[in-house]
Design a protein around this motif. Structure first.
Motif, PDB file in Angstrom:
ATOM      1  N   THR A   1      -3.390   0.797   9.322  1.00 27.06           N
ATOM      2  CA  THR A   1      -4.154   1.840   8.646  1.00 27.06           C
ATOM      3  C   THR A   1      -3.240   2.562   7.657  1.00 27.06           C
ATOM      4  N   GLU A   2      -3.864   3.244   6.709  1.00 28.97           N
ATOM      5  CA  GLU A   2      -3.075   3.983   5.713  1.00 28.97           C
ATOM      6  C   GLU A   2      -2.103   4.947   6.385  1.00 28.97           C
ATOM      7  N   SER A   3      -2.610   5.705   7.368  1.00 28.05           N
ATOM      8  CA  SER A   3      -1.765   6.710   8.018  1.00 28.05           C
ATOM      9  C   SER A   3      -0.613   6.066   8.776  1.00 28.05           C
ATOM     10  N   GLU A   4      -0.868   4.961   9.467  1.00 25.27           N
ATOM     11  CA  GLU A   4       0.185   4.302  10.236  1.00 25.27           C
ATOM     12  C   GLU A   4       1.233   3.703   9.301  1.00 25.27           C
ATOM     13  N   ALA A   5       0.794   3.140   8.172  1.00 28.41           N
ATOM     14  CA  ALA A   5       1.751   2.589   7.210  1.00 28.41           C
ATOM     15  C   ALA A   5       2.657   3.693   6.665  1.00 28.41           C
ATOM     16  N   ARG A   6       2.070   4.848   6.377  1.00 23.83           N
ATOM     17  CA  ARG A   6       2.883   5.958   5.867  1.00 23.83           C
ATOM     18  C   ARG A   6       3.819   6.477   6.946  1.00 23.83           C
ATOM     19  N   ARG A   7       3.358   6.479   8.213  1.00 20.02           N
ATOM     20  CA  ARG A   7       4.220   6.943   9.299  1.00 20.02           C
ATOM     21  C   ARG A   7       5.428   6.034   9.474  1.00 20.02           C
ATOM     22  N   LEU A   8       5.202   4.738   9.364  1.00 18.84           N
ATOM     23  CA  LEU A   8       6.290   3.781   9.603  1.00 18.84           C
ATOM     24  C   LEU A   8       7.171   3.561   8.380  1.00 18.84           C
ATOM     25  N   TYR A   9       6.538   3.590   7.175  1.00 17.74           N
ATOM     26  CA  TYR A   9       7.283   3.200   5.970  1.00 17.74           C
ATOM     27  C   TYR A   9       7.345   4.286   4.901  1.00 17.74           C
ATOM     28  N   GLY A  10       6.556   5.350   5.076  1.00 19.69           N
ATOM     29  CA  GLY A  10       6.545   6.393   4.058  1.00 19.69           C
ATOM     30  C   GLY A  10       5.613   6.108   2.910  1.00 19.69           C
ATOM     31  N   THR A  11       4.972   4.950   2.878  1.00 15.67           N
ATOM     32  CA  THR A  11       4.026   4.570   1.835  1.00 15.67           C
ATOM     33  C   THR A  11       3.053   3.553   2.415  1.00 15.67           C
ATOM     34  N   ASP A  12       1.875   3.412   1.781  1.00 18.67           N
ATOM     35  CA  ASP A  12       0.934   2.388   2.242  1.00 18.67           C
ATOM     36  C   ASP A  12       1.002   1.131   1.382  1.00 18.67           C
ATOM     37  N   ASP A  13       1.927   1.091   0.423  1.00 16.34           N
ATOM     38  CA  ASP A  13       2.114  -0.103  -0.405  1.00 16.34           C
ATOM     39  C   ASP A  13       3.142  -1.017   0.261  1.00 16.34           C
ATOM     40  N   VAL A  14       2.730  -1.621   1.390  1.00 17.53           N
ATOM     41  CA  VAL A  14       3.676  -2.392   2.198  1.00 17.53           C
ATOM     42  C   VAL A  14       3.194  -3.814   2.462  1.00 17.53           C
ATOM     43  N   VAL A  15       2.136  -4.245   1.763  1.00 17.91           N
ATOM     44  CA  VAL A  15       1.651  -5.617   1.961  1.00 17.91           C
ATOM     45  C   VAL A  15       2.760  -6.599   1.600  1.00 17.91           C
ATOM     46  N   GLY A  16       2.996  -7.558   2.478  1.00 18.61           N
ATOM     47  CA  GLY A  16       4.057  -8.539   2.277  1.00 18.61           C
ATOM     48  C   GLY A  16       5.307  -8.252   3.078  1.00 18.61           C
ATOM     49  N   GLN A  17       5.445  -7.019   3.568  1.00 20.32           N
ATOM     50  CA  GLN A  17       6.629  -6.695   4.367  1.00 20.32           C
ATOM     51  C   GLN A  17       6.459  -7.195   5.802  1.00 20.32           C
ATOM     52  N   THR A  18       7.563  -7.163   6.541  1.00 17.22           N
ATOM     53  CA  THR A  18       7.576  -7.652   7.916  1.00 17.22           C
ATOM     54  C   THR A  18       7.652  -6.478   8.883  1.00 17.22           C
ATOM     55  N   LEU A  19       6.769  -6.495   9.871  1.00 13.60           N
ATOM     56  CA  LEU A  19       6.763  -5.485  10.926  1.00 13.60           C
ATOM     57  C   LEU A  19       7.282  -6.139  12.203  1.00 13.60           C
ATOM     58  N   THR A  20       8.373  -5.597  12.728  1.00 10.60           N
ATOM     59  CA  THR A  20       8.973  -6.130  13.952  1.00 10.60           C
ATOM     60  C   THR A  20       8.549  -5.283  15.136  1.00 10.60           C
ATOM     61  N   MET A  21       8.056  -5.957  16.164  1.00 10.99           N
ATOM     62  CA  MET A  21       7.624  -5.220  17.350  1.00 10.99           C
ATOM     63  C   MET A  21       7.984  -6.005  18.607  1.00 10.99           C
ATOM     64  N   ILE A  22       8.081  -5.270  19.705  1.00 12.18           N
ATOM     65  CA  ILE A  22       8.352  -5.882  21.002  1.00 12.18           C
ATOM     66  C   ILE A  22       7.075  -5.827  21.822  1.00 12.18           C
ATOM     67  N   THR A  23       6.602  -6.989  22.239  1.00 10.22           N
ATOM     68  CA  THR A  23       5.436  -7.071  23.111  1.00 10.22           C
ATOM     69  C   THR A  23       5.770  -7.984  24.283  1.00 10.22           C
ATOM     70  N   ARG A  24       5.498  -7.480  25.477  1.00  8.29           N
ATOM     71  CA  ARG A  24       5.814  -8.205  26.720  1.00  8.29           C
ATOM     72  C   ARG A  24       7.277  -8.643  26.750  1.00  8.29           C
ATOM     73  N   GLY A  25       8.133  -7.789  26.208  1.00  9.63           N
ATOM     74  CA  GLY A  25       9.568  -8.029  26.265  1.00  9.63           C
ATOM     75  C   GLY A  25      10.086  -8.975  25.204  1.00  9.63           C
ATOM     76  N   ILE A  26       9.228  -9.512  24.358  1.00  6.09           N
ATOM     77  CA  ILE A  26       9.635 -10.470  23.334  1.00  6.09           C
ATOM     78  C   ILE A  26       9.526  -9.816  21.967  1.00  6.09           C
TER      79      ILE A  26
END
Length: 832
Positions: free
Chosen positions: A150-175
C-alpha cells in the motif's frame, strides 16, 4: 395567497416564541440525530461495494455446529484444500485464490520491523479481487515471489511510494526470502473487510515443505479463500451443491479405534464480499466486523427520535388549537375552503421543518468529525453527486413537514365558525385533543424509558465483562507475543529464564493460549463406552505458566520439571519415529474442570490418575495414552461472548506463541527490562508486548462504543421528550389559570396545586413505564443471550428508568407548576 400564508405562519411563530423554540429545536435535534445515524448506517452498508465486480466475488466460509454440545461457530476462514476442490467441481467458478496472514519480519538496514496486516497469497489475488492500484497492473501478482504494498506501507519502509522494481526482503517461517515489488496499492478505504498493508505471492506447497499435512487437512483453518464466479452464475446453485461436494472430496480419517470426518461438524458457504462485514461469520476475520442487528437497531432508534420530535409538533399544535380557532372561523366566514386551510397549516409545518433542517445540518457539520472518530468510521457529508445527501434532506424535510402538520391541519380545519365565534368560545378547551396528546406523550416517554433501560443494561454488561473473574489472576500481566517465530524456535526456554531475572518479574511462563489470544487448537479424546471422540482444546505450556497466569488448582498437581512423563515435547517438524515413541510411552496432562465434565468424570478429584487416549500424533500412527495428573479451575481466556473452552494442557519445551510475565512494581520499568532482554537474544524479531488491562480494553471496545452510543441516543430522546412536556405544561398551566385561581380562593394551598399538575403529567409517564418495561426486557434478554457470561436481568435497570423518567418529568413541569401555584388569584379571576 401563498404570501399571506407565509406571513401568517411566521407571525404565529414569532408570537409564541416558546412554542416556536420547542418545535424548531426539538425537530432540529431529531433531524440531526437521524441524519448522523443514517450516514453511519449507509457507511456500514457500503462495505466493499466499491470493488469492481463485487457482485461476483465471494468469500468461502466454514460454519461449525458441534455434534457434542450444539454450539455454533462461524468462521470466515476455510481449509486451503477446499479452494482447488471447489474450482474442480463447480464450473460456475471463474477463479479462486487463497489469502493468509503470517506476520513476516521485514529487514531494512539490518533492523527488523513487522506489520500485523501483511498478507500472503498462493495465486494472482488481484485477478480475483481487483483492489485499486496506484502503480502496476492487475497482473502485479502474476508470478511467485512478487509483492504489492500500500502507499502508506511503501512510505513507511522506503520513504516514498515510487518503489516498483525494488526488492523487499522478509523473514517468513525462519527463512529469508526476497520479493520483487511489482505494484503499489492505493490505501484502502475504511469501509472494507480487507485489512492489509501489502500482499505477497509465494509457492504455498513449497512454503509448507516441512508440514505437508497442511495441504490435505480439511479441519485446518489458517486463511481465507475468495472466488470469482462467472458472469451470470447462480451463487445459490453453488451453495446447494456443497453437501454433495463434501461427500465427494472429504475423506474419512482413522486414528486407532476412532473414525471421523472433517465434514461431520463443518459446512461450507459462500458469502458475497459486500455482505462479509455484517455477516454472521466474524471469527477468524481480517478486520473486526459489525452486527447487522446493531445497525438496524441504530436506524430504528434514529427514526424513533425523529418521530418523537414530530410528536412534539403535533402535540403542541393540537394544544394550541383553541388559540387559532377564531382565525380558522374568520377565514371560513370570508370564503376559505377546508382544502385551503389544510394547505395553509401543512405549509406552516413545512416552514418549521425547513428552519429545523437548517439548524440540524449545522449541528451535523459540527458533530460529524468527532462522531466519525468515536465510531472509527470514514464519515463525511457531501450534498451533491454520488453519495450526496441533498435529495434525502429534501425528502426528510417534506416528510417531516407533511406528517407533522397533517393531523393538526385536518383537526383545525374542521372547526365550525358558528360554534367558535359565539360567547368567546375560542378561549375554551378544544374538545377531543386530550386523549391524543396523552397517547403521544406516553409513546414519547415509552421510547425514552426503553432507551434508558437498554443503556443501563448494556453498561452493566460492559462493566461485568471487564471485571468478571476470568478464573486466573488478570492483574499485573505483561503478555509478550512473537514467541512462535522460527528464529526463536530453540530460544524460548532461554527467553523465559532470562525474563524471570528481570527486576520486578515474579513469574514467567510460555504458552499457546493467553489473554484474548486467537489460537484455536482441538483434539479428540476416546472415552471408554463412547465410540465418538470428545473434542477438547489442546494447548502447549511450560512449568512456569501456572504461576505466571495465576491459575487455581482444583485437584492433583501441575507439571514438574523433574518428572519425565510430564514432558511431551516432540521435535519440529515431528518425525514418525518420535511420534511412534510418544504413542508407545504416553504422557501426563492437566485439564480444566469443564474438560472433566465433558469426559464424563463426576468431579475433578475423580479425574486425577485416569488414563485416556488422545489424538496427539498423526492419525496413521494411532492414539496417545495420556494420564490426567491435575485439574485446574475453568479460565475464561477469551471474550465473555464466547463459550468456555474445555482445555487440556500439555507440557512442551518449544513451539509456544506467547510469554506470560507476572510482575510487581513499575509496569513501564518491567516492560523496558523485558524488551532489553529480548533484544539481547534476537535482532530478527521485533519486540511486541501488551499489558493485560490494555488487551481486555481492546477486547471490549465494541461493547463500550455501543454502551456510549445508546447513552447518547437515550439522552437525545429524553431531551426531545422533555421539550415537548415543557411546552405542554406551559400551555396547560395557561389554560387552567382561572381554574387554579378558583381553587386557591376555595382554600387550596400551593403544594396542592403543584401536586395536581404534577400528577396530571405523571400518569402518562407511569403508563409509559408499563409499556416500555416488557419491550425492553424482551430486547435485552435476546441481547444478553449473545454472551456466554452475562449479568442477571433483574429489576434494577427498570426501577432506575422509572424513577429517572418520573424525576425528569416532574422536574420539567415544576417551574410552571410553582409559578402558577404562587400567582395571585385576583389576576386569574379578573374580567377579561
Amino acid at each position: 395567497m401563498w404570501r399571506n400564508y407565509l406571513t401568517v405562519g411566521i407571525r404565529a411563530l414569532a408570537k409564541n416564541k416558546t412554542y416556536a423554540f420547542i418545535n424548531i429545536f426539538g425537530l432540529a435535534i431529531g433531524m440531526a440525530a437521524c441524519l448522523m445515524i443514517l450516514l453511519y448506517v449507509r457507511y456500514e452498508m457500503s462495505y466493499d461495494k466499491w470493488i469492481p465486480d463485487a457482485e461476483r466475488i465471494y468469500q468461502v466460509q466454514s460454519w461449525y455446529k458441534s455434534s457434542e454440545t450444539g454450539e455454533e461457530t462461524f468462521l470466515q476462514m476455510t481449509p486451503w484444500a477446499s479452494g482447488a476442490a471447489i474450482q474442480k467441481d463447480f464450473p460456475q467458478v471463474e477463479s479462486q485464490v487463497y489469502l493468509f496472514n503470517n506476520n513476516p519480519v521485514f529487514l531494512k538496514n539490518g533492523e527488523a520491523t513487522s506489520s500485523e496486516d501483511f498478507l500472503f497469497t498462493d495465486g494472482n489475488f488481484l485477478a480475483t479481487v481487483p483492489l485499486p492500484l496506484k502503480r502496476g497492473d492487475a497482473n502485479a501478482l502474476g508470478q511467485v515471489n512478487t509483492v504489492v504494498l500500500t502507499e502508506s506501507e511503501a512510505r513507511r519502509l522506503y520513504g516514498t511510494d515510487d518503489v516498483v522494481g525494488q526488492t523487499l526482503t522478509m523473514i517468513t517461517r525462519g527463512i529469508t526470502r526476497d520479493f520483487r515489488i511489482t505494484g503499489i496499492l492505493q490505501d484502502l478505504p475504511k469501509n472494507t473487510h480487507f485489512k492489509t498493508t501489502g500482499i505477497a505471492r509465494l509457492d504455498y506447497p513449497g512454503y509448507n515443505f516441512d508440514t505437508p499435512d497442511v495441504l490435505t487437512c480439511w479441519g485446518c483453518q489458517n486463511g481465507h479463500i475468495y472466488l470469482k464466479l462467472k458472469p451470470g452464475a447462480d451463487p445459490q446453485a453453488v451453495e446447494a451443491g456443497f453437501p454433495a461436494w463434501e461427500k465427494r472430496n472429504i475423506p474419512d480419517q482413522n486414528s486407532g479405534e476412532a473414525r471421523f470426518n472433517a465434514g461431520d461438524d463443518q459446512d461450507w458457504h459462500i458469502v458475497n464480499v459486500e455482505d462479509v462485514h455484517l455477516g454472521k461469520a466474524q471469527a477468524g476475520a481480517m478486520s473486526v466486523g459489525n452486527d447487522r442487528t446493531t445497525i438496524v437497531t441504530f436506524a430504528i432508534i434514529a427514526v424513533l427520535i425523529l418521530g418523537m420530535a414530530v410528536v412534539n409538533f403535533t402535540n403542541l399544535a393540537t394544544a394550541r388549537a383553541s388559540q387559532r380557532a377564531r382565525e380558522v372561523a374568520l377565514r371560513k366566514v370570508l370564503g376559505a375552503t377546508r382544502r385551503q386551510l389544510i394547505m395553509q397549516f401543512i405549509g406552516e409545518s413545512i416552514i418549521v421543518s425547513v428552519v429545523a433542517m437548517l439548524i440540524a445540518l449545522a449541528m451535523v457539520e459540527l458533530a460529524i468529525r468527532p462522531f466519525a472518530a468515536f465510531l472509527e468510521a470514514d464519515l463525511s457529508i457531501s450534498y451533491f453527486g454520488t453519495g450526496g445527501i441533498l435529495i434525502p434532506v429534501l425528502l426528510l424535510v417534506t416528510i417531516v413537514g407533511v406528517f407533522g402538520g397533517l393531523y393538526p391541519a385536518f383537526f383545525l380545519s374542521r372547526f365550525q365558525p358558528a360554534s367558535v365565534l359565539k360567547a368567546n368560545k375560542s378561549s375554551a378547551e378544544t374538545p377531543g385533543t386530550g386523549r391524543l396528546r396523552n397517547a403521544l406523550v406516553i409513546a414519547q416517554f415509552a421510547v425514552s424509558i426503553g432507551l434508558i433501560i437498554c443503556t443501563a443494561i448494556i453498561y452493566g454488561q460492559t462493566v461485568y465483562a471487564r471485571t468478571v473473574d476470568p478464573g486466573y489472576n488478570r492483574d499485573n500481566i505483561l503478555q509478550v507475543e512473537e514467541l512462535s517465530r522460527y528464529q526463536l524456535i530453540d530460544k524460548g526456554e532461554a527467553i523465559a529464564e532470562r525474563a524471570k531475572r528481570v527486576p520486578g518479574v515474579v513469574a514467567a511462563g510460555r504458552t499457546t493460549i493467553g489473554v484474548a489470544t486467537d489460537n484455536n487448537n482441538n483434539t479428540g479424546f476416546m472415552v471408554p463406552g463412547n465410540p465418538e471422540p470428545i473434542t477438547i482444546g489442546n494447548y502447549q505450556v511450560d512449568e512456569g505458566f501456572f504461576d505466571a497466569m495465576g491459575i487455581t488448582l482444583a485437584a492433583g498437581r501441575w507439571f514438574q520439571e523433574a518428572r519425565p512423563m510430564d514432558d511431551m515435547t516432540l521435535p519440529y517438524p515431528p518425525e514418525d519415529e518420535s511420534q511412534r515413541a510418544m504413542a508407545q510411552r504416553g504422557g501426563n496432562i492437566v485439564v480444566n474442570e469443564l474438560a472433566t465434565q465433558r469426559l464424563g468424570f463426576k468431579s475433578p478429584a475423580d479425574a486425577v490418575g485416569k488414563t485416556l487416549k488422545a489424538a496427539l500424533v498423526d492419525n496413521e500412527i494411532g492414539l496417545v495414552p495420556v494420564t490426567i495428573i491435575g485439574v485446574v479451575k475453568d479460565s475464561r481466556f477469551r471474550s465473555v461472548k464466547l463459550p468456555l473452552d474445555p482445555i487440556m494442557f500439555t507440557n512442551w519445551n518449544s513451539g509456544h506463541t506467547h510469554l506470560i510475565v507476572r510482575y510487581n512494581g513499575d509496569p513501564k520499568a518491567v516492560r523496558a527490562g523485558i524488551e532489553q532482554m529480548w533484544k539481547g537474544i534476537t535482532t530478527d524479531v521485533p519486540f511486541k508486548a501488551e499489558y493485560s488491562d490494555d488487551i481486555i480494553g481492546e477486547l471490549y471496545e465494541a461493547e463500550d462504543a455501543r454502551a456510549q452510543t445508546f447513552a447518547a441516543f437515550a439522552l437525545l430522546a429524553v431531551i426531545v421528550a422533555c421539550l415537548g412536556l415543557f411546552g405542554l405544561a406551559a400551555f396547560t398551566a395557561e389554560r387552567r389559570t382561572k381554574e387554579i385561581g378558583i381553587r386557591k380562593v376555595m382554600g387550596a394551598r400551593s403544594r396542592d396545586i403543584v401536586r395536581l399538575l404534577a400528577w396530571q403529567f405523571s400518569k402518562p409517564v407511569i403508563i409509559a413505564n408499563l409499556i416500555a418495561w416488557p419491550i425492553a426486557w424482551w430486547a435485552m434478554r435476546d441481547w444478553l443471550n449473545t454472551f456466554d457470561a452475562r449479568i442477571d436481568l433483574g429489576p434494577g435497570p427498570f426501577v432506575l428508568a422509572a424513577v429517572l423518567a418520573l424525576t425528569i418529568a416532574i422536574g420539567t413541569i415544576a417551574g410552571h407548576a410553582f409559578k402558577v401555584a404562587r400567582s395571585n388569584p385576583i389576576n386569574a379571576l379578573r374580567y377579561e
